[in-house]
Design an enzyme around this catalytic site. Sequence first.
Site, PDB file in Angstrom:
ATOM      1  N   SER A  23      65.296  91.735  31.810  1.00  0.00           N
ATOM      2  CA  SER A  23      64.464  90.914  30.921  1.00  0.00           C
ATOM      3  C   SER A  23      64.469  89.451  31.328  1.00  0.00           C
ATOM      4  O   SER A  23      63.854  88.620  30.666  1.00  0.00           O
ATOM      5  CB  SER A  23      64.958  91.054  29.487  1.00  0.00           C
ATOM      6  OG  SER A  23      66.343  90.782  29.407  1.00  0.00           O
ATOM      7  N   THR A 155      26.977  81.578  -0.110  1.00  0.00           N
ATOM      8  CA  THR A 155      27.630  82.878  -0.320  1.00  0.00           C
ATOM      9  C   THR A 155      26.747  83.871   0.420  1.00  0.00           C
ATOM     10  O   THR A 155      25.518  83.671   0.478  1.00  0.00           O
ATOM     11  CB  THR A 155      27.725  83.260  -1.820  1.00  0.00           C
ATOM     12  OG1 THR A 155      26.401  83.382  -2.340  1.00  0.00           O
ATOM     13  CG2 THR A 155      28.489  82.236  -2.629  1.00  0.00           C
ATOM     14  N   HIS A 156      27.314  84.877   1.004  1.00  0.00           N
ATOM     15  CA  HIS A 156      26.562  85.831   1.848  1.00  0.00           C
ATOM     16  C   HIS A 156      25.823  85.124   2.982  1.00  0.00           C
ATOM     17  O   HIS A 156      24.806  85.606   3.464  1.00  0.00           O
ATOM     18  CB  HIS A 156      25.545  86.629   1.013  1.00  0.00           C
ATOM     19  CG  HIS A 156      26.098  87.177  -0.260  1.00  0.00           C
ATOM     20  ND1 HIS A 156      26.712  88.412  -0.339  1.00  0.00           N
ATOM     21  CD2 HIS A 156      26.151  86.646  -1.510  1.00  0.00           C
ATOM     22  CE1 HIS A 156      27.104  88.618  -1.591  1.00  0.00           C
ATOM     23  NE2 HIS A 156      26.787  87.554  -2.316  1.00  0.00           N
ATOM     24  N   GLU A 290      34.983  79.326  20.222  1.00  0.00           N
ATOM     25  CA  GLU A 290      34.884  80.777  20.432  1.00  0.00           C
ATOM     26  C   GLU A 290      36.204  81.356  20.939  1.00  0.00           C
ATOM     27  O   GLU A 290      36.619  82.448  20.538  1.00  0.00           O
ATOM     28  CB  GLU A 290      33.755  81.086  21.425  1.00  0.00           C
ATOM     29  CG  GLU A 290      32.374  80.838  20.827  1.00  0.00           C
ATOM     30  CD  GLU A 290      31.258  80.898  21.867  1.00  0.00           C
ATOM     31  OE1 GLU A 290      31.482  81.378  22.996  1.00  0.00           O
ATOM     32  OE2 GLU A 290      30.147  80.444  21.535  1.00  0.00           O
ATOM     33  N   GLN A 322      64.250  94.750  22.870  1.00  0.00           N
ATOM     34  CA  GLN A 322      63.966  93.769  23.928  1.00  0.00           C
ATOM     35  C   GLN A 322      62.451  93.506  24.028  1.00  0.00           C
ATOM     36  O   GLN A 322      62.029  92.469  24.514  1.00  0.00           O
ATOM     37  CB  GLN A 322      64.508  94.305  25.264  1.00  0.00           C
ATOM     38  CG  GLN A 322      64.267  93.420  26.457  1.00  0.00           C
ATOM     39  CD  GLN A 322      65.057  93.885  27.653  1.00  0.00           C
ATOM     40  OE1 GLN A 322      66.288  93.760  27.686  1.00  0.00           O
ATOM     41  NE2 GLN A 322      64.388  94.447  28.641  1.00  0.00           N
TER      42      GLN A 322
HETATM   43  N1  ARG Z   1      67.935  91.700  26.955  1.00  0.00           N
HETATM   44  C1  ARG Z   1      68.434  92.262  25.751  1.00  0.00           C
HETATM   45  C2  ARG Z   1      67.435  92.057  24.637  1.00  0.00           C
HETATM   46  O1  ARG Z   1      66.562  91.286  24.814  1.00  0.00           O
HETATM   47  C3  ARG Z   1      69.715  91.607  25.399  1.00  0.00           C
HETATM   48  C4  ARG Z   1      70.650  92.486  24.638  1.00  0.00           C
HETATM   49  C5  ARG Z   1      71.193  93.512  25.523  1.00  0.00           C
HETATM   50  N2  ARG Z   1      72.161  94.323  24.880  1.00  0.00           N
HETATM   51  C6  ARG Z   1      72.467  95.508  25.359  1.00  0.00           C
HETATM   52  N3  ARG Z   1      73.319  96.196  24.726  1.00  0.00           N
HETATM   53  N4  ARG Z   1      71.929  95.958  26.459  1.00  0.00           N
HETATM   54  O2  ARG Z   1      67.466  92.684  23.608  1.00  0.00           O
END
Ligand code: ARG
Length: 458
Positions: A23, A155-156, A290, A322
Site C-alpha cells: 500500500s 419552481t419546476h 460542468e 486497506q
Molecule cells: N496497509 C494496511 C492498511 O492500510 C496497514 C495495516 C496492516 N495490518 C496488517 N495486519 N496487515 O490497512
Amino acid sequence: MAQLWGGRFTGETDGLAFAFNASIHFDRRLFQQDIEGSIAHVTMLAKQGILEEDDKESILQGLLGIRKDVEEGRLEIDDTYEDIHSFVEAQLISRIGDGGKKLHTGRSRNDQVALDMRLYTRKQVQETDALLKELLEVILNVMEENVETYMPGFTHLQKAQPITLAHHYGAYFEMFRRDRQRMEDIYRRMNYCPLGAGALAGTTYPLDREYTASLMGFAGVTQNSMDSVSDRDYLIEFLAALCTVMMHMSRFCEEIIIWNSNEYQFVEIDDAYSTGSSIMPQKKNPDIAELVRGKTGRVYGALMSLLTTMKGIPLAYNKDMQEDKEVAFDAMDTVKNCLILFTGMLRTLKFRKERMAESAMNGFTNATDAADYLVGKGVPFRDAHGIVGRLVLYCIEKNTSIDRLSLQELQEISDKFEADIYEAVSLKTCVAKRLTIGAPGPKAMKETLKKYREYMDN
Ligand code: ARG
C-alpha cells in the site's frame, strides 16, 4: 521486497502478491501522521518505564531525522517497502541500529494505521471547513450587495415569483453553513485516539493511552480495542458530508450554467473560469462549473465504495480495510480542488442585473400579487385566481405583461382594478411585501444578513 514479518515464513512472497498487497504507493501520504504517532507512542512508552530514556532519545532523534530528510528531499519514500509503517521502521533501524527495533513495542500496524488515518482525516475535516468558510464569505458579500437586485424565482424551472439575488444566494449560504456544521460534528465525534488497541485486544504493557491521546490533541481515547482497529465510521461520515458538499456545489453549478446560457444571460463567467471551442469560435463554455458538477459522481463513488467494503467485514481488522485509502484520498482532493475553483468562479462572476429584472417582469411572476391585490379589494382568493388567470391569458395573446396593460384593459376583466394596481404589482412592491422570516423582502433580508455576519465573525 521489504517487509516486517519474515520470521514465520520459509518461502518467498509471490512478486505479484507482494505488489497486490502493498500500500506504500498510496499510504505514503500518511508519512507525517505516522511519524507524529510514533513520536507520541515512544514518549509515552518512556514515561511508563517501558522504554529506557536513552532508547527514547535515540528513537526520537531518528524519527525527527527521517522527517527532516524526507521534507527536505534528501530521502525518498521508497516503493519497495510494503507500506509507510515498514518504511519508517526500516529507516529508523538502519539509522540508529537495534534501538529502533523497540519502536513497535505495544503497538500493531492495525492500531497504527487506524491512528494515522484518523489524524489525516481530522486535518482534512479542518481544511475542508476553512474552504467552506471562504466560500460562505464570497456568498455573503454578494448577498450584502444585492438586497434589491431583482430576479425571477423558479419552481419546476418555470418563473414563479420575484425574488432577489441576495435571497437566491442565501439558500446556498444555508446549505454550505450546514456543511460546516457537519464538519464540526464529525470532528467532535471522531476525535478519540485508537492507539493502544494493539492488533485487536489491547496490550500487556501498561500503556497510558490517555497520555498518548493528549499528546496528539485528541479529546480522549476509544473505548473498545476491537472497534478501535476496525472502525471507519468517521471516514464514512466524512465522505457522506463531502458528498453533500458536492451535491450543493453541483446544484449551484447547474444554475450558473443555466444563467450563463445564451437564453438567460443572467451572468457572465469570467474568462479565467471559461474555455473555448476548438471549432466554434463564438463559444465560451462554462467548463469549470460542468466539471465540478461532473466530479460529484466520483465523490459519491468513494462513499459507495467504502460502505460496500465495510459491509461484510467481521471483527476486527481485515485487509479489506486497506481499500479505504485510495478512494478517500481521491474524494478529499477532489472536494478541496472543487471548492477552491468554485469559490474563485463565484468571486469573479458578473451579474447582468437589468436582464435579471427584465426577466422577472416578463414571466408573470407578479400574478400571485395581482390576485392578492384583488383579495384586498374584497374578492375571494379562488375568484381572484381565476380573474388573474384570464388576465395572464390575455397578456400572452397580446405578448405583454400585467403591469403594461392599461387600466381600461384591466377593468374589462375585473372592475375591482384601480389605479393603485400598478404600484401593487411592481417588482419592488412584490418583493418588499414579502416580510416573513426567511423571505426576500429587504426588511427580512437585512435581519438575516445581520445574523450571517455575526456567524462569520465568530
Ligand atoms: N496497509 C494496511 C492498511 O492500510 C496497514 C495495516 C496492516 N495490518 C496488517 N495486519 N496487515 O490497512
